[in-house]
Design a protein around this motif. Structure first.
Motif, PDB file in Angstrom:
ATOM      1  N   GLY A 134       1.403  35.112  -6.149  1.00  0.00           N
ATOM      2  CA  GLY A 134       2.127  35.801  -5.084  1.00  0.00           C
ATOM      3  C   GLY A 134       3.481  36.266  -5.570  1.00  0.00           C
ATOM      4  N   LYS A 135       4.505  35.976  -4.761  1.00  0.00           N
ATOM      5  CA  LYS A 135       5.862  36.396  -5.101  1.00  0.00           C
ATOM      6  C   LYS A 135       6.698  35.244  -5.662  1.00  0.00           C
ATOM      7  CE  LYS A 135       6.989  36.109  -0.157  1.00  0.00           C
ATOM      8  NZ  LYS A 135       7.492  36.865   0.987  1.00  0.00           N
ATOM      9  N   LEU A 136       6.037  34.162  -6.088  1.00  0.00           N
ATOM     10  CA  LEU A 136       6.744  32.974  -6.557  1.00  0.00           C
ATOM     11  C   LEU A 136       7.435  33.128  -7.907  1.00  0.00           C
ATOM     12  CD1 LEU A 136       4.172  30.197  -5.569  1.00  0.00           C
ATOM     13  CD2 LEU A 136       6.284  30.845  -4.384  1.00  0.00           C
ATOM     14  N   LYS A 137       6.960  34.035  -8.761  1.00  0.00           N
ATOM     15  CA  LYS A 137       7.504  34.171 -10.111  1.00  0.00           C
ATOM     16  C   LYS A 137       7.885  35.620 -10.393  1.00  0.00           C
ATOM     17  CE  LYS A 137       4.834  30.370 -12.097  1.00  0.00           C
ATOM     18  NZ  LYS A 137       3.977  29.970 -13.232  1.00  0.00           N
ATOM     19  N   PRO A 138       8.971  36.103  -9.782  1.00  0.00           N
ATOM     20  CA  PRO A 138       9.354  37.497 -10.019  1.00  0.00           C
ATOM     21  C   PRO A 138       9.788  37.716 -11.463  1.00  0.00           C
ATOM     22  CG  PRO A 138      11.043  36.374  -8.749  1.00  0.00           C
ATOM     23  CD  PRO A 138       9.897  35.418  -8.879  1.00  0.00           C
ATOM     24  N   LEU A 139       9.492  38.890 -11.971  1.00  0.00           N
ATOM     25  CA  LEU A 139       9.875  39.258 -13.329  1.00  0.00           C
ATOM     26  C   LEU A 139      11.340  39.668 -13.385  1.00  0.00           C
ATOM     27  CD1 LEU A 139       8.830  39.791 -16.237  1.00  0.00           C
ATOM     28  CD2 LEU A 139       8.333  42.118 -15.507  1.00  0.00           C
ATOM     29  N   VAL A 140      11.785  40.365 -12.350  1.00  0.00           N
ATOM     30  CA  VAL A 140      13.174  40.814 -12.262  1.00  0.00           C
ATOM     31  C   VAL A 140      13.809  40.222 -11.014  1.00  0.00           C
ATOM     32  CG1 VAL A 140      12.765  42.943 -13.566  1.00  0.00           C
ATOM     33  CG2 VAL A 140      12.539  42.964 -11.088  1.00  0.00           C
ATOM     34  N   GLN A 141      15.133  40.179 -11.013  1.00  0.00           N
ATOM     35  CA  GLN A 141      15.862  39.524  -9.925  1.00  0.00           C
ATOM     36  C   GLN A 141      15.612  40.154  -8.557  1.00  0.00           C
ATOM     37  OE1 GLN A 141      20.055  39.225 -10.630  1.00  0.00           O
ATOM     38  NE2 GLN A 141      20.340  37.709  -9.027  1.00  0.00           N
ATOM     39  N   ASP A 142      15.507  41.473  -8.500  1.00  0.00           N
ATOM     40  CA  ASP A 142      15.234  42.154  -7.235  1.00  0.00           C
ATOM     41  C   ASP A 142      13.772  41.889  -6.859  1.00  0.00           C
ATOM     42  OD1 ASP A 142      14.807  43.828  -5.076  1.00  0.00           O
ATOM     43  OD2 ASP A 142      15.133  45.689  -6.199  1.00  0.00           O
ATOM     44  N   SER A 143      13.549  40.992  -5.925  1.00  0.00           N
ATOM     45  CA  SER A 143      12.179  40.578  -5.595  1.00  0.00           C
ATOM     46  C   SER A 143      11.329  41.727  -5.043  1.00  0.00           C
ATOM     47  CB  SER A 143      12.185  39.417  -4.607  1.00  0.00           C
ATOM     48  OG  SER A 143      12.702  39.826  -3.362  1.00  0.00           O
ATOM     49  N   PHE A 144      11.947  42.800  -4.587  1.00  0.00           N
ATOM     50  CA  PHE A 144      11.205  43.929  -4.039  1.00  0.00           C
ATOM     51  C   PHE A 144      10.898  45.000  -5.093  1.00  0.00           C
ATOM     52  CE2 PHE A 144      13.519  42.013  -0.500  1.00  0.00           C
ATOM     53  CZ  PHE A 144      12.455  41.686   0.305  1.00  0.00           C
ATOM     54  N   SER A 145      11.327  44.788  -6.314  1.00  0.00           N
ATOM     55  CA  SER A 145      11.101  45.757  -7.383  1.00  0.00           C
ATOM     56  C   SER A 145       9.611  45.875  -7.706  1.00  0.00           C
ATOM     57  CB  SER A 145      11.857  45.326  -8.642  1.00  0.00           C
ATOM     58  OG  SER A 145      11.482  46.139  -9.730  1.00  0.00           O
ATOM     59  N   SER A 146       9.169  47.096  -7.990  1.00  0.00           N
ATOM     60  CA  SER A 146       7.772  47.321  -8.357  1.00  0.00           C
ATOM     61  C   SER A 146       7.412  46.626  -9.663  1.00  0.00           C
ATOM     62  CB  SER A 146       7.497  48.825  -8.464  1.00  0.00           C
ATOM     63  OG  SER A 146       8.265  49.394  -9.504  1.00  0.00           O
ATOM     64  N   GLN A 147       8.378  46.289 -10.493  1.00  0.00           N
ATOM     65  CA  GLN A 147       8.111  45.588 -11.752  1.00  0.00           C
ATOM     66  C   GLN A 147       7.497  44.204 -11.519  1.00  0.00           C
ATOM     67  OE1 GLN A 147      11.579  45.479 -14.229  1.00  0.00           O
ATOM     68  NE2 GLN A 147      11.938  47.662 -14.017  1.00  0.00           N
ATOM     69  N   ASN A 148       7.683  43.667 -10.331  1.00  0.00           N
ATOM     70  CA  ASN A 148       7.127  42.352 -10.014  1.00  0.00           C
ATOM     71  C   ASN A 148       5.643  42.410  -9.674  1.00  0.00           C
ATOM     72  OD1 ASN A 148       9.518  40.885 -10.432  1.00  0.00           O
ATOM     73  ND2 ASN A 148      10.281  41.581  -8.450  1.00  0.00           N
ATOM     74  N   ARG A 149       5.110  43.612  -9.425  1.00  0.00           N
ATOM     75  CA  ARG A 149       3.671  43.783  -9.153  1.00  0.00           C
ATOM     76  C   ARG A 149       2.967  43.939 -10.493  1.00  0.00           C
ATOM     77  NH1 ARG A 149       5.862  47.623  -5.095  1.00  0.00           N
ATOM     78  NH2 ARG A 149       5.232  49.343  -6.453  1.00  0.00           N
ATOM     79  N   ARG A 150       2.482  42.831 -11.038  1.00  0.00           N
ATOM     80  CA  ARG A 150       2.002  42.851 -12.417  1.00  0.00           C
ATOM     81  C   ARG A 150       0.979  41.758 -12.656  1.00  0.00           C
ATOM     82  NH1 ARG A 150       5.927  39.315 -11.829  1.00  0.00           N
ATOM     83  NH2 ARG A 150       6.141  37.597 -13.290  1.00  0.00           N
ATOM     84  N   VAL A 151       0.389  41.789 -13.867  1.00  0.00           N
ATOM     85  CA  VAL A 151      -0.492  40.739 -14.333  1.00  0.00           C
ATOM     86  C   VAL A 151      -0.039  40.339 -15.730  1.00  0.00           C
ATOM     87  CG1 VAL A 151      -2.840  40.170 -15.048  1.00  0.00           C
ATOM     88  CG2 VAL A 151      -2.470  41.455 -12.961  1.00  0.00           C
ATOM     89  N   GLU A 152       0.054  39.051 -15.968  1.00  0.00           N
ATOM     90  CA  GLU A 152       0.377  38.512 -17.291  1.00  0.00           C
ATOM     91  C   GLU A 152      -0.758  37.593 -17.704  1.00  0.00           C
ATOM     92  OE1 GLU A 152       4.130  36.492 -17.174  1.00  0.00           O
ATOM     93  OE2 GLU A 152       5.213  38.263 -16.512  1.00  0.00           O
ATOM     94  N   THR A 153      -0.789  37.247 -18.985  1.00  0.00           N
ATOM     95  CA  THR A 153      -1.806  36.311 -19.445  1.00  0.00           C
ATOM     96  C   THR A 153      -1.178  35.263 -20.343  1.00  0.00           C
ATOM     97  OG1 THR A 153      -3.995  36.095 -20.424  1.00  0.00           O
ATOM     98  CG2 THR A 153      -2.515  37.644 -21.469  1.00  0.00           C
ATOM     99  N   ARG A 154      -1.766  34.090 -20.325  1.00  0.00           N
ATOM    100  CA  ARG A 154      -1.307  32.970 -21.159  1.00  0.00           C
ATOM    101  C   ARG A 154      -2.531  32.278 -21.750  1.00  0.00           C
ATOM    102  NH1 ARG A 154       3.756  32.851 -20.025  1.00  0.00           N
ATOM    103  NH2 ARG A 154       4.545  33.340 -17.987  1.00  0.00           N
ATOM    104  N   LEU A 155      -2.325  31.650 -22.895  1.00  0.00           N
ATOM    105  CA  LEU A 155      -3.385  30.806 -23.438  1.00  0.00           C
ATOM    106  C   LEU A 155      -3.597  29.647 -22.493  1.00  0.00           C
ATOM    107  CD1 LEU A 155      -2.614  30.517 -27.247  1.00  0.00           C
ATOM    108  CD2 LEU A 155      -4.677  31.410 -26.216  1.00  0.00           C
ATOM    109  N   ARG A 156      -4.837  29.313 -22.234  1.00  0.00           N
ATOM    110  CA  ARG A 156      -5.126  28.171 -21.368  1.00  0.00           C
ATOM    111  C   ARG A 156      -4.962  26.911 -22.210  1.00  0.00           C
ATOM    112  NH1 ARG A 156     -10.202  28.513 -17.677  1.00  0.00           N
ATOM    113  NH2 ARG A 156     -11.174  28.979 -19.646  1.00  0.00           N
ATOM    114  N   ALA A 157      -4.152  25.997 -21.730  1.00  0.00           N
ATOM    115  CA  ALA A 157      -3.903  24.740 -22.445  1.00  0.00           C
ATOM    116  C   ALA A 157      -4.625  23.619 -21.719  1.00  0.00           C
ATOM    117  CB  ALA A 157      -2.415  24.477 -22.512  1.00  0.00           C
ATOM    118  N   ASP A 158      -5.860  23.353 -22.134  1.00  0.00           N
ATOM    119  CA  ASP A 158      -6.641  22.281 -21.501  1.00  0.00           C
ATOM    120  C   ASP A 158      -6.645  21.053 -22.377  1.00  0.00           C
ATOM    121  OD1 ASP A 158      -7.278  23.809 -19.302  1.00  0.00           O
ATOM    122  OD2 ASP A 158      -9.138  24.548 -20.185  1.00  0.00           O
TER     123      ASP A 158
END
Length: 186
Positions: free
Chosen positions: A162-186
């Motif tokens: 959701g909106k829990l981890k914004p990329l930029v400080q302005d929470s309404f910025s379109s830059q926050n509408r995104r997808v990132e990926t991470r290695l799964r650490a199991d």
């Protein structure tokens, strides 16, 4: 009467031409990164498959302990640069181009066993529940694209933040509408 018949034919021709130009433009979208960039980003973490590293440290006990801690840092996530229009889960031409490169990277022998978490994010507009659902649908849209391009679904896990981890400080910025990926650490 024949003039009225020609007009629709011209309109149809122009419509087909516009559609062809639009498709050609979408197909030519340059990716923001190359598959090799992704492999370089994540491949060092694959060395964990070889077992623990061994090293000789010459120094005090605290200095040597610090060196071991530094090696255990998790690999940073990779911003897929998959952005979305407001309230949308549709992949744009540039998003598809970037995901094509990501699919190529995941097929590389250096990453062919790695598992990834695909994280969806939203901007701050809307309720928490709505954004959590939207971010999950965005992550699933990326996972669906990758599986359609030959990446096994078992290697991918979709998560919505959701909106829990914004990329930029302005929470309404379109830059926050995104997808990132991470290695799964199991």
């Amino acid at each position: 009467m024949s003039a009225s018949i020609r007009r629709p034919a011209r309109i149809l021709t122009l419509t087909l031409f516009a559609a062809a130009v639009s498709a050609a433009t979408a197909a030519c979208a340059d990716p923001a990164y190359k598959a090799s960039d992704i492999v370089k980003h994540f491949a060092p973490a694959k060395r964990a498959d070889l077992g623990e590293t061994r090293a000789l440290c010459i120094g005090t006990e605290s200095e040597c302990a610090k060196q071991v801690q530094d090696r255990s840092k998790p690999v940073e996530g990779f911003d897929l640069r998959v952005n979305f229009d407001y309230n949308s889960t549709n992949l744009t031409a540039s998003a598809r181009s970037n995901l094509d490169e990501f699919a190529r990277a995941l097929s590389d022998p250096a990453l062919d066993r790695a598992q990834f978490v695909v994280e969806g994010h939203t901007d701050g507009t809307g309720s928490d529940a709505f954004n959590l659902d939207l971010s999950m649908r965005r992550a699933r849209s990326v996972v669906d694209f990758l599986t359609a391009h030959g990446i096994p679904a078992a290697r991918l896990e979709a998560k919505g933040y959701g909106k829990l981890k914004p990329l930029v400080q302005d929470s309404f910025s379109s830059q926050n509408r995104r997808v990132e990926t991470r290695l799964r650490a199991d």
